[in-house]
Design an enzyme around this catalytic site. Structure first.
Site, short mmCIF file in Angstrom:
data_model
loop_
_atom_site.label_atom_id
_atom_site.label_comp_id
_atom_site.label_asym_id
_atom_site.label_seq_id
_atom_site.Cartn_x
_atom_site.Cartn_y
_atom_site.Cartn_z
CE1 TYR A 120 44.48 42.21 30.60
CE2 TYR A 120 46.00 43.11 32.20
CZ TYR A 120 45.14 42.11 31.80
OH TYR A 120 44.95 41.02 32.60
CE LYS A 166 57.98 43.45 42.71
NZ LYS A 166 58.33 42.82 43.98
CG ASP A 198 56.24 41.49 46.06
OD1 ASP A 198 55.80 42.57 46.49
OD2 ASP A 198 57.46 41.26 45.96
CG ASP A 222 43.20 39.71 35.16
OD1 ASP A 222 42.15 39.24 35.63
OD2 ASP A 222 43.70 39.35 34.09
CG ASP A 226 41.45 35.37 38.54
OD1 ASP A 226 40.68 36.33 38.38
OD2 ASP A 226 41.55 34.44 37.72
C1 COI Z 1 41.85 37.46 28.87
C2 COI Z 1 41.73 38.83 29.45
C3 COI Z 1 41.62 39.86 28.41
C4 COI Z 1 40.53 38.85 30.36
C5 COI Z 1 40.90 39.00 31.78
O1 COI Z 1 41.35 38.09 32.43
C6 COI Z 1 40.69 40.32 32.33
O2 COI Z 1 41.44 41.23 32.03
O3 COI Z 1 39.75 40.46 33.08
#
Ligand code: COI
Ligand code: NAI
Length: 325
Positions: A120, A166, A198, A222, A226
């Site tokens: 990120y 990882k 993994d 992230d 999910d």
């Molecule tokens: C689109 C991303 C910046 C948002 C996300 O999925 C996150 O990091 O929570």
């Protein structure tokens, strides 16, 4: 003392679930001043700017921020907003609720996700027609901040935490992350175990009860949270808190859900539980617990939105939660 709460509904179902959570907060009759601010695709279309400076500044100075969801501009909005509140950790609890059809009803875990770096914070380049690259950033200092938070987080209610990484492939970056987190835990007398991310994905599907608190790098947190949403009944149930040293921003894990936006059927639970986390952050522990138990009772007894097999609207569910408060 009046708390200023910045509210950023955003796009799609963000415009539906965020007002629902604000209605729940208003029902508590606390001294909150709500200040609404814009961000997202719609604002970008109008002004060319997905995150107005005014919104950034409000989040950077408010006591707390409640964020809904945005669409395609998510990376241009939520990443700077996390930075605006100085957040170094994203807390993502994933738990199954009685009465909700879940693939793994025994799931009850919390992800502590590094919130400032990894891919990120990376730089992407298109070097040639054939080749694109991404630089991944991991620092000892950010890993240390996360680890210190994790040690504090587990101190009352947990035996220790699991480090998911990882480092067998990303030896420098995840190696630094793993070694730093393990070292800080040892300094603090906190027990840890570790798992390759993994393998974690398989283990958590087969036997989620073996995990309680999972500390992981940004992208892993992230994706894996999910995945955990899938185990407990869907994205409509997962809240999160982006916490920094002096302020915090609360948001559901889900996005703007264009497939159901505008129909008034989005599940408000994730955002309302995020609002409960906001209450706890501001020290309103009793009110936070009351909101959580009103959500839990509503999930168990109904009404429920279509994602959970019901036919109720966002408004019906929100009103049922308020009635139970
Ligand atoms: C689109 C991303 C910046 C948002 C996300 O999925 C996150 O990091 O929570
Ligand atoms: N923090 C943010 O603002 C985020 C924004 N996004 C953005 O959201 C947009 C859509 O992304 P998707 O990958 O489809 O993810 P999404 O989370 O918006 O939706 C995934 C699926 O889950 C369902 N869902 C999500 N939240 C729900 C809720 N509260 N109630 C009932 N069902 C719910 C949706 O209907 C959809 O079928 C994209 O533009 C993406 O960039 C995605 C993730 C996070």
């Amino acid at each position: 003392m009046t708390h200023e709460i910045v509210v950023i509904p955003g796009d799609g179902i963000g415009q539906e679930v965020t007002p629902a959570a604000v209605d729940v907060l208003r029902a508590l009759d606390l001294e909150f001043e709500f200040v609404e601010a814009d961000a997202g695709d719609a604002v970008a279309e109008e002004t060319g700017e997905p995150l107005p400076q005014e919104t950034y500044d409000l989040a950077a100075t408010a006591d707390a921020t409640l964020f809904g969801a945005v669409g395609e501009t998510a990376a241009d909005v939520i990443l700077p907003l996390r930075e605006a509140v100085g957040s170094f950790v994203n807390i993502r609890p994933a738990k199954a609720y009685p009465g909700v059809d879940a693939l793994r009803p025994e799931t009850d875990l919390v992800f502590l996700r590094e919130n400032t770096e990894g891919v990120y914070a990376g730089h992407e380049d298109r070097l040639t027609q054939d080749v694109s690259t991404l630089t991944r950033v991991v620092t000892e200092s950010a890993s240390r901040d996360l680890a210190e938070f994790a040690c504090d987080y587990v101190s009352d209610d947990y035996d220790g935490f699991t480090i998911a990484h990882k480092a067998n492939v990303m030896r420098e970056t995840d190696g630094l992350f793993r070694d730093t987190v393990a070292e800080v835990a040892e300094e603090n007398g906190v027990e840890t175990d570790e798992v390759l991310m993994d393998a974690f994905a398989t283990h958590v599907c087969l036997d989620p009860a073996q995990f309680e608190v999972v500390v992981c790098p940004n992208l892993a947190g992230d994706v894996l949270s999910d995945l955990a949403a899938g185990l407990v009944g869907g994205l409509g149930l997962l809240p999160s808190a982006n916490v920094g040293p002096e302020r915090a921003l609360f948001e559901p894990v889900h996005g703007s859900a264009p497939d159901i936006a505008g129909e008034g059927v989005a599940n408000p639970a994730a955002t309302i539980i995020s609002a409960a986390m906001l209450l706890e952050y501001l020290g309103y522990d009793d009110e936070a617990a009351a909101v959580e138990s009103a959500v839990e009772a509503t999930l168990e007894e109904g009404p429920r939105t279509p994602d959970l097999g019901g036919d109720a609207s966002t408004e019906d569910v929100t009103q049922a939660i308020i009635d139970r408060l």
